[in-house]
Design an enzyme around this catalytic site. Structure first.
Site, PDB file in Angstrom:
ATOM      1  N   PRO A 294      18.107 126.564   4.320  1.00 35.40           N
ATOM      2  CA  PRO A 294      19.034 127.527   3.784  1.00 35.40           C
ATOM      3  C   PRO A 294      18.471 128.434   2.719  1.00 35.40           C
ATOM      4  CG  PRO A 294      19.365 125.379   2.781  1.00 35.40           C
ATOM      5  CD  PRO A 294      18.034 125.395   3.445  1.00 35.40           C
ATOM      6  N   GLU A 295      18.334 129.691   3.023  1.00 32.55           N
ATOM      7  CA  GLU A 295      18.146 130.697   1.990  1.00 32.55           C
ATOM      8  C   GLU A 295      19.384 131.576   2.074  1.00 32.55           C
ATOM      9  OE1 GLU A 295      14.198 132.497   1.921  1.00 32.55           O
ATOM     10  OE2 GLU A 295      13.364 130.740   2.915  1.00 32.55           O
TER      11      GLU A 295
END
Length: 275
Positions: free
Chosen positions: A2-3
């Site tokens: 997750p960015e």
DNA sequence: CACGAGACCTGTTCGC
DNA sequence: TGCGAACAGGTCTCGT
């Protein structure tokens, strides 16, 4: 996985639903089952269950890499860290591998937080700022201007890559999008922030926005075994392309470690300046 | 303030 | 084939 773009993708799918995922807006939380105790940062498990039962999901948004689920009384914050994911669907059997926290919802729905590496954290708070107050500006916020960004760079002596990863300086960048943005801006990742020309600094915010928007447009990046369904991995210019030719100049992409993070760059396009 | 090392965790892939 | 090492999208804390 997750960015910023991946978290944004998840927020959108939980909000409006998509092919296999229902919208959660309006659903009521009937119960919560905690399967790994450290997943819950605050409050205690018993207070968490007691407080969250009966609350309704009113809206879902993203701040930096946090998912912010606004309930009728409290705010649920979720950080996926390295391997977390959220799966919404039907039934009571936990969806997906490595379930750590399962919410039983009305309408026969559930929201399942999965996390192989157990780094993810969940908070239930009255005021989200108690968790989010140290975050820097959102790179996609139109009120955050390139001139302001360039000026903030001038005040820092750190290497540009670790600085971009510093969530207090700028919120939402991670290892992939930082490497990609620096390559697009032709800036060596070890360049000191205050060595950048103001023009370069302003241009860097533009490339950051370019890669983030492209990531969002393609529903994030899916790599390795932590799969999300996004397609941005097909657009990588440098990330995980060590030894492969730079798509701009043909020079093999190099890898080095900066700030204990694997860093990918083109030694010809991204010329070291003042390093 | 900057920086590095170590923690927190597990799963996959690489090198011999 | 087997086994240990290296590596992974993140962030916190501690020591210098």
């Amino acid at each position: 996985m997750p960015e910023l773009p991946e978290v944004e993708t998840i927020a959108r799918s939980l909000r409006v639903g998509n092919g296999d995922s229902p919208s959660l807006i309006g659903a009521q939380i009937l119960d919560a089952k905690l399967l790994w105790h450290k997943t819950l940062a605050t409050p205690s498990e018993s207070e968490f269950r007691h407080r969250i039962q009966g609350q309704t999901i009113e809206s879902i948004e993203r701040r930096a890499k946090y998912l912010q689920i606004n309930l009728s009384e409290d705010v649920l914050l979720i950080h996926l860290r390295m391997s977390g994911d959220l799966v919404a669907g039907e039934g009571t059997e936990p969806l997906g591998k490595y379930p750590r926290l399962v919410f039983t919802l009305s309408k026969g729905l559930q929201l399942c937080f999965t996390d192989a590496r157990k780094f993810g954290r969940v908070w239930l708070v009255e005021d989200p700022l108690t968790v989010l107050d140290k975050l820097g500006p959102e790179p996609l916020d139109p009120e955050f201007t390139p001139a302001v960004f360039a000026a903030r760079l001038q005040a820092r002596k750190r290497q540009i890559k670790p600085l971009l990863l510093d969530q207090g300086f700028l919120a939402g960048m991670g290892n992939i999008y930082t490497d990609e943005a620096l390559h697009l801006a032709k800036i060596h990742p070890a360049t000191r922030a205050d060595q950048l020309e103001p023009k370069q600094g302003a241009a860097l915010l533009a490339t950051i926005r370019t890669v983030l928007n492209e990531g969002i447009r393609r529903n994030g990046a899916s790599i390795d075994w932590v799969y999300r369904g996004g397609e941005f991995q097909n657009q990588f210019q440098v990330y995980q392309r060590t030894g492969e030719p730079c798509l701009q100049c043909g020079t093999p992409i190099a890898r080095m470690v900066i700030g204990q993070r694997g860093t990918h760059y083109c030694p010809r396009c991204q010329v070291p300046v003042g390093v």
